[in-house]
Structures are given as C-alpha cells and as structure tokens.
Design a protein around this motif. Structure first.
Motif, PDB file in Angstrom:
ATOM      1  N   GLY A   8       0.811  -1.217   0.000  1.00 24.92           N
ATOM      2  CA  GLY A   8       0.000   0.000   0.000  1.00 24.92           C
ATOM      3  C   GLY A   8       0.842   1.264   0.000  1.00 24.92           C
ATOM      4  O   GLY A   8       1.886   1.340   0.648  1.00 24.92           O
ATOM      5  N   GLY A  10      -0.562   4.436   0.764  1.00 27.23           N
ATOM      6  CA  GLY A  10      -1.259   5.540   1.434  1.00 27.23           C
ATOM      7  C   GLY A  10      -0.196   6.452   2.039  1.00 27.23           C
ATOM      8  O   GLY A  10       1.013   6.165   1.958  1.00 27.23           O
ATOM      9  N   ILE A  11      -0.621   7.522   2.689  1.00 30.87           N
ATOM     10  CA  ILE A  11       0.360   8.490   3.207  1.00 30.87           C
ATOM     11  C   ILE A  11       1.336   7.814   4.171  1.00 30.87           C
ATOM     12  O   ILE A  11       2.536   8.105   4.164  1.00 30.87           O
ATOM     13  CB  ILE A  11      -0.349   9.705   3.854  1.00 30.87           C
ATOM     14  CG1 ILE A  11       0.675  10.770   4.201  1.00 30.87           C
ATOM     15  CG2 ILE A  11      -1.156   9.326   5.103  1.00 30.87           C
ATOM     16  CD1 ILE A  11       0.107  12.125   4.474  1.00 30.87           C
ATOM     17  N   ALA A  12       0.844   6.854   4.975  1.00 30.01           N
ATOM     18  CA  ALA A  12       1.736   6.191   5.929  1.00 30.01           C
ATOM     19  C   ALA A  12       2.688   5.238   5.203  1.00 30.01           C
ATOM     20  O   ALA A  12       3.854   5.108   5.581  1.00 30.01           O
ATOM     21  CB  ALA A  12       0.926   5.433   6.978  1.00 30.01           C
ATOM     22  N   GLY A  13       2.200   4.579   4.158  1.00 31.46           N
ATOM     23  CA  GLY A  13       3.067   3.680   3.384  1.00 31.46           C
ATOM     24  C   GLY A  13       4.189   4.465   2.717  1.00 31.46           C
ATOM     25  O   GLY A  13       5.354   4.039   2.702  1.00 31.46           O
ATOM     26  N   ALA A  32      -2.170  -1.697  -5.018  1.00 32.48           N
ATOM     27  CA  ALA A  32      -3.239  -2.266  -5.852  1.00 32.48           C
ATOM     28  C   ALA A  32      -3.733  -1.252  -6.893  1.00 32.48           C
ATOM     29  O   ALA A  32      -4.078  -1.619  -8.024  1.00 32.48           O
ATOM     30  CB  ALA A  32      -4.396  -2.695  -4.955  1.00 32.48           C
ATOM     31  N   ALA A  33      -3.771   0.028  -6.524  1.00 31.05           N
ATOM     32  CA  ALA A  33      -4.312   1.050  -7.430  1.00 31.05           C
ATOM     33  C   ALA A  33      -3.268   1.445  -8.477  1.00 31.05           C
ATOM     34  O   ALA A  33      -2.120   1.016  -8.418  1.00 31.05           O
ATOM     35  CB  ALA A  33      -4.737   2.274  -6.617  1.00 31.05           C
ATOM     36  N   GLY A  37      -0.930   7.214  -2.992  1.00 33.69           N
ATOM     37  CA  GLY A  37      -1.647   8.171  -2.129  1.00 33.69           C
ATOM     38  C   GLY A  37      -2.847   7.604  -1.393  1.00 33.69           C
ATOM     39  O   GLY A  37      -3.311   8.196  -0.437  1.00 33.69           O
ATOM     40  N   ASN A 282       0.522  -1.388   5.017  1.00 31.36           N
ATOM     41  CA  ASN A 282      -0.163  -0.094   5.122  1.00 31.36           C
ATOM     42  C   ASN A 282      -1.629  -0.288   4.724  1.00 31.36           C
ATOM     43  O   ASN A 282      -2.420   0.629   4.666  1.00 31.36           O
ATOM     44  CB  ASN A 282       0.533   0.928   4.200  1.00 31.36           C
ATOM     45  CG  ASN A 282      -0.197   2.257   4.075  1.00 31.36           C
ATOM     46  OD1 ASN A 282      -0.333   2.807   2.991  1.00 31.36           O
ATOM     47  ND2 ASN A 282      -0.690   2.781   5.160  1.00 31.36           N
ATOM     48  N   PHE A 375     -16.901  20.067  -2.003  1.00 26.43           N
ATOM     49  CA  PHE A 375     -16.796  18.739  -1.385  1.00 26.43           C
ATOM     50  C   PHE A 375     -17.781  18.795  -0.228  1.00 26.43           C
ATOM     51  O   PHE A 375     -17.557  19.513   0.744  1.00 26.43           O
ATOM     52  CB  PHE A 375     -15.354  18.553  -0.915  1.00 26.43           C
ATOM     53  CG  PHE A 375     -15.090  17.364  -0.037  1.00 26.43           C
ATOM     54  CD1 PHE A 375     -14.562  16.195  -0.563  1.00 26.43           C
ATOM     55  CD2 PHE A 375     -15.324  17.431   1.342  1.00 26.43           C
ATOM     56  CE1 PHE A 375     -14.288  15.103   0.260  1.00 26.43           C
ATOM     57  CE2 PHE A 375     -15.040  16.345   2.158  1.00 26.43           C
ATOM     58  CZ  PHE A 375     -14.524  15.178   1.616  1.00 26.43           C
ATOM     59  N   MET A 377     -19.761  16.934   2.665  1.00 24.41           N
ATOM     60  CA  MET A 377     -19.664  15.669   3.399  1.00 24.41           C
ATOM     61  C   MET A 377     -20.574  15.685   4.622  1.00 24.41           C
ATOM     62  O   MET A 377     -20.674  16.691   5.315  1.00 24.41           O
ATOM     63  CB  MET A 377     -18.214  15.476   3.841  1.00 24.41           C
ATOM     64  CG  MET A 377     -17.974  14.192   4.581  1.00 24.41           C
ATOM     65  SD  MET A 377     -16.188  13.936   4.856  1.00 24.41           S
ATOM     66  CE  MET A 377     -16.128  14.103   6.619  1.00 24.41           C
ATOM     67  N   LEU A 438     -10.026  -0.086   0.316  1.00 22.19           N
ATOM     68  CA  LEU A 438      -9.999  -1.291   1.151  1.00 22.19           C
ATOM     69  C   LEU A 438      -9.872  -0.946   2.629  1.00 22.19           C
ATOM     70  O   LEU A 438      -9.016  -1.459   3.339  1.00 22.19           O
ATOM     71  CB  LEU A 438      -8.859  -2.221   0.711  1.00 22.19           C
ATOM     72  CG  LEU A 438      -9.082  -2.894  -0.634  1.00 22.19           C
ATOM     73  CD1 LEU A 438      -7.873  -3.720  -1.026  1.00 22.19           C
ATOM     74  CD2 LEU A 438     -10.335  -3.748  -0.617  1.00 22.19           C
ATOM     75  N   SER A 439     -10.733  -0.013   3.082  1.00 20.64           N
ATOM     76  CA  SER A 439     -10.813   0.298   4.505  1.00 20.64           C
ATOM     77  C   SER A 439     -12.029  -0.424   5.046  1.00 20.64           C
ATOM     78  O   SER A 439     -13.142  -0.209   4.541  1.00 20.64           O
ATOM     79  CB  SER A 439     -11.009   1.796   4.730  1.00 20.64           C
ATOM     80  OG  SER A 439      -9.927   2.471   4.195  1.00 20.64           O
ATOM     81  N   CYS A 485      -1.255   9.284  10.844  1.00 22.86           N
ATOM     82  CA  CYS A 485      -0.730   8.285   9.899  1.00 22.86           C
ATOM     83  C   CYS A 485       0.777   8.491   9.705  1.00 22.86           C
ATOM     84  O   CYS A 485       1.550   7.540   9.652  1.00 22.86           O
ATOM     85  CB  CYS A 485      -1.441   8.395   8.554  1.00 22.86           C
ATOM     86  SG  CYS A 485      -3.104   7.747   8.595  1.00 22.86           S
TER      87      CYS A 485
END
Ligand code: FAD
Length: 509
Positions: A8, A10-13, A32-33, A37, A282, A375, A377, A438-439, A485
C-alpha cells in the motif's frame, strides 16, 4: 540491509518507505491502485478537480520532517499556507461565526457573536493544549507496547496531573462544564468527528483536538491535498524506493518459526512470489489479516473493535460562486444528539450537519473561473449489510440541498437555487469508500476513540502473531488522520529498529 516490502502507498506507506530507505533498506512498495496516495486520491469531473478524501491539513511539520530527513528543503517540494479563518460555522437560527486560527481573535469573535466571555474560550483551548502536552508525546509519538514508553519522567508527571485529563467525563460533558452555551458546545463537540468519534461517548481527553486547529493551526497545501501524496511519492522515488502499481498483494508468505510464523515475502495477485526479509502492511489491519493471512492466528479482540464513522460525500462542480462560503464551512444540525444517535443506529438522521469544503478558493486551477468545487460531506455510519445506500443517498441529497438553500437564502436575503447550479456530480458512500481504499466498512479513521481504552486497544505497529510483520496507517496505532498516519510510520520504523536492528538502523529512544 534488509529487503522490505510495503503493501500500500497511502500516506503512511509512503512515509514508511522514505524512512526505511533512508535507513539503508532496500524498499519496494506494492500498490493495488494505479496511482500512489490511497485516500489522498484525486477525482476529475469535467472542468472541476476534487480531493477524494481529506480536506483539512493540520500539523504539516510531520510532512516537512520527511524532506528534512532526506537532506532536502521542504519548501522546494511542498508548500502550504496557514488559514486565517479555519472554519465558518452556521446554525439554522441565523447565527454565523468565523472561527479564526488565532486563539485571541477566535475568542473575541465568540464573545461578540455568542456573548460568551472570551476568557472562557481561551481557558478551554489552554486546557486542551495542556492535555496534549501531558499525553501527546507518549500516546501519539511512541509505541504503547514498549515498556520503555512508560518509564519516563513525562509519564510520571502526567500521572500527577490525571485529574486534568478529564478521563471520567465525556467530551460533551467537558464542553457543557467549561463553555455552557449551546452553539459553542456544539462547535467544540464537533472536534470528536475529527477522528470519527461521538462527542457524547468519547472521553474528555479529546478536547486537545481543538488545540490542534486553533493553537497549532489549519493549513492549505499548494495544489490541494492530493499534492501531498504526489510530493511524498516523488520524494520516495528520489531516495530510491521502487514502486509497483496495479499490483495487489494476495498473500503474506510465512514460514514456521520457533515461537510463531515469520513473514518471508508476498504472493501477488498474478501469483508471482517476492521474497523479502520484512513486510510492512499499510493496508487496513482487518483486511490484512482476513485476506492476506487467512491461516495465521489473528488478534481477534483488536480486530473486532468498533470502527470510526464513515462519510457520505457529494462532489459537486457548482457553476456559480458563493461569497457566503469560505474554504471550510459547517452548517450545523438542529439536534446534534439525534444525529449521533442515528449514526449509532447505522443510519442517517433527517437533518445532518453539512460540511462544505471548497479547495478552489485557494487553488484556482481546481474549478473554472465562474464556478467552485464543492466537497460536501456528512458523517455516516460504517457500511453494514442492512443498509440501502441508494435510498439513503437519494433521500439525503434532497435534504442536504434543501438545508444549504434554506441557510444560504436567509444569509443572502434572497432565494438561492443550488439544485440548478450543480453542473457535475459524483457521490461516495461507505461502501464505495471501503471498495476504493480497502478500509474495513469504509471507516475514515480506523477504530473509534469512543472509550477510554481506545488508544490501548488499537493494533500495535508490529504483529504479535507473525515475526517480521509490521503495520502503519490509519487503522493501527496511533490512529487515523494525516498527522497520526505520518506518526504511525515514524513509530513503526522505530519499533522495527528496536526489534530487528541492522547496521544503519540503530534503535533510537
Ligand atoms: P490509505 O490511504 O487507506 O491507503 C491504503 C493503500 O493500500 C491504498 O492505496 C490501497 O489501494 C492499498 N492497498 C490496500 N490493499 C492492498 C493490497 N492487497 N495490495 C496492495 N495495495 C493495497 N484526515 C485528515 O487528516 N484530515 C481530513 O480532513 C480527513 N478527511 C477525510 C475524508 C475522507 C472522505 C476520508 C476517506 C478520509 C479522511 N481523512 C482525513 C483520513 C485520512 O485520509 C486517512 O487517515 C489517511 O489518508 C489514511 O492513510 P493510510 O496510510 O492509512 O492509507
């Protein structure tokens, strides 16, 4: 140096990849993507661009730190500005309040608009800052699973000040006690949602979150939030991290060990095997165990913990400017307890609080000159089998538009017809959030912080069941949100150095 595979980006990865590579490891990231990010992704609808996930940046120093570690000047690669107004708040009774990032200005504006003495606000913020000083370093910057963490003067000092931490009160009770005025209590209660929690259940210790926004400040990055992912990806590449996109990992390979199995590599979805010395996940910790380690023992109690809230998001390209709105805006619900009761029941209330973030206010390239990228939410329950998201979206969309039109018309003194101005639209709900990053259950921030034990019950940054397996990201210690993260990657790297040091990677305190 060890060969380390990270699942992964993501920001932490990304942060973990930079840190481990700078310590001399050979680092490969399997994503995977097709882009880096994770939740920091970007959505383009016609002439409008949106950050898919986060909209609020706090504590950017943890991003800067990565460039500095690499010997670079952060501002050469990643620039941001502090917001003067961190959020514009509005209520159905016609009250509007601009919350400044400067505590004094904020407190005096509260006094002017709501009649609450400024000193009361300043005391509340100072109390939040004190809670952070007493506990932040221990709980957010260190592993909670190392005895060393607990044998420090700062823990000793915090123990003598336990009564100041409000551990036996809920966040809402603390705000009732300290602020007393209904609008202001709701404004401060909202900070519970910054980690997906419920102010009527979360411990009063969380009042430190207000200090992050009003003391430490809220920031906007040049190029919008997705620029953070791009800047960290570029940095990782410059320091020599190798990336594989469109490469989902299907299994963490293990071999039996004396006490427990050891991670020895990855099996990719196309069945290729990659042999490694260590693996960092991650990916959401729940799915890591469920999908990649189906036969290994799992920390079932930790994985069964209540999740943080999810979200229902409308990305609207609005083809007219709205001067009534700022970068971050909150249109509050009339009945906040009812809103959280609905979330706990797994559904949405009739009058949800609406958050509108408009990044084209500071990044003009994100919308055409005549329009804005909204945006929009609302807090939503995590994905569960009994929900009918199609029906919930349809119903809520109408109510949200009605609410915005009602509140903006009153402010403007003339009718506002938002419905006719939505030129582009996309919608994300908890099920799409779960599928796209995938969360587990679409939780935005991993597990909730709704009880006092939450910090201790988060998954640690190493596996207790599989040697050589480590974790970083929003679903593990110290929790979700961009700053945490980034800290999870820092803590994980330190934990790895302590458990399995190599020559360039000497354990630090
Ligand atoms: P993620 O971003 O979750 O990325 C995980 C990566 O792992 C993904 O790229 C995924 O494709 C990859 N992956 C998963 N499984 C596999 C596999 N088997 N093989 C290979 N790759 C895999 N935070 C804030 O600070 N401020 C905000 O305003 C804010 N708002 C938010 C709004 C929304 C709508 C969302 C969704 C989140 C928000 N957050 C906010 C939270 C923040 O976005 C997250 O906490 C953070 O981005 C999570 O990063 P991560 O490192 O855990 O990884």
């Amino acid at each position: 140096a060890p060969r380390i595979g990270i699942i992964g980006s993501g920001i932490a990865g990304l942060a973990a990849a930079v840190r481990l590579r700078l310590e001399g490891a050979h680092v490969e990231v399997f994503e995977a993507a097709d882009t880096p990010g994770g939740k920091l992704g970007e959505l383009v609808l016609g002439e409008y661009r949106f950050g898919i996930g986060p909209s609020l940046l706090t504590m950017p120093q943890y991003i800067d730190e990565l460039f500095t570690l690499a010997g670079e000047t952060p501002a050469d690669h990643f620039r941001y500005q502090r917001l003067e107004t961190v959020c514009r708040y509005a209520w159905e009774d016609g009250i509007w309040l601009d919350a400044s990032g400067d505590p004094e200005t904020f407190a005096h504006e509260v006094e002017r608009v709501l009649g609450v003495p400024a000193q009361r606000v300043l005391n509340t913020l100072a109390h939040g800052a004190e809670k952070y000083r007493l506990t932040g370093h221990t709980f957010l910057e260190k592993s909670l699973h190392s005895p060393k963490t607990w044998l420090t003067p700062e823990v000793g000092h915090a123990l003598t000040r336990l009564h100041r931490l409000d551990l036996t009160r809920t966040l809402h009770q603390v705000h009732e006690r300290d602020l007393g005025e209904a609008h202001l209590v709701q404004l401060f209660d909202r900070f519970a949602t910054y980690n997906g929690s419920n102010p009527y259940r979360a411990p009063g210790l969380l009042s430190m979150i207000a200090h992050f926004e009003h003391g430490a400040g809220a920031f906007v990055p040049e190029g919008g939030i997705p620029a953070i992912g791009r800047a960290l990806y570029d940095l990782a590449q410059r320091v020599g991290v190798i990336f594989h996109f469109n490469t989902p990992v299907a299994e963490i390979l293990t071999r039996p060990g004396r006490q427990r199995p050891r991670a020895v590599g990855l099996r990719l979805a196309d069945d290729r095997q990659v042999l490694l010395d260590r693996v960092v996940s991650n990916m959401d910790v729940f799915f890591t165990h469920e999908r990649l380690l189906p036969n290994a023992p799992a920390p079932t109690r930790v994985l069964a913990r209540e999740k943080s809230t999810s979200a229902l998001i409308f990305y609207w390209g609005v083809d007219k400017p709205f001067p009534e709105l700022d970068v971050h805006n909150i249109l509050f619900s009339v009945d906040y307890p009812a809103e959280f009761a609905a979330l706990e029941a797994g559904t949405l209330c009739d009058d949800p609080t609406v958050y509108i973030s408009i990044s084209s206010r500071y990044d003009q390239s994100a919308a055409p000159a005549h329009g804005e990228n909204w945006f929009v939410m609302i807090n939503a329950p995590c994905a569960a089998p009994h929900q009918d998201w199609e029906a919930l979206i349809q119903r809520t969309r109408e109510r949200v538009i009605d609410k915005i039109e009602r509140m903006l018309s009153r402010r403007r003194g003339q009718a506002v017809a938002l419905r006719d101005m939505i030129a582009e639209e996309a919608v994300f709900d908890p099920t799409t959030i779960e599928a796209s990053t995938l969360s587990h259950q679409g939780a935005l921030y991993g597990t909730s912080s709704n009880d006092r034990m939450a910090a201790f019950m988060r998954h640690p940054n190493h596996s207790r069941h599989v040697d050589g397996l480590y974790f970083c990201g929003g679903s593990v210690h110290p929790g979700g949100g961009l700053p945490l993260c980034l800290l999870s990657a820092k803590i994980m790297t330190r934990v790895m150095a302590q458990r399995e040091p190599w020559p360039h990677n000497v354990p630090s305190s």
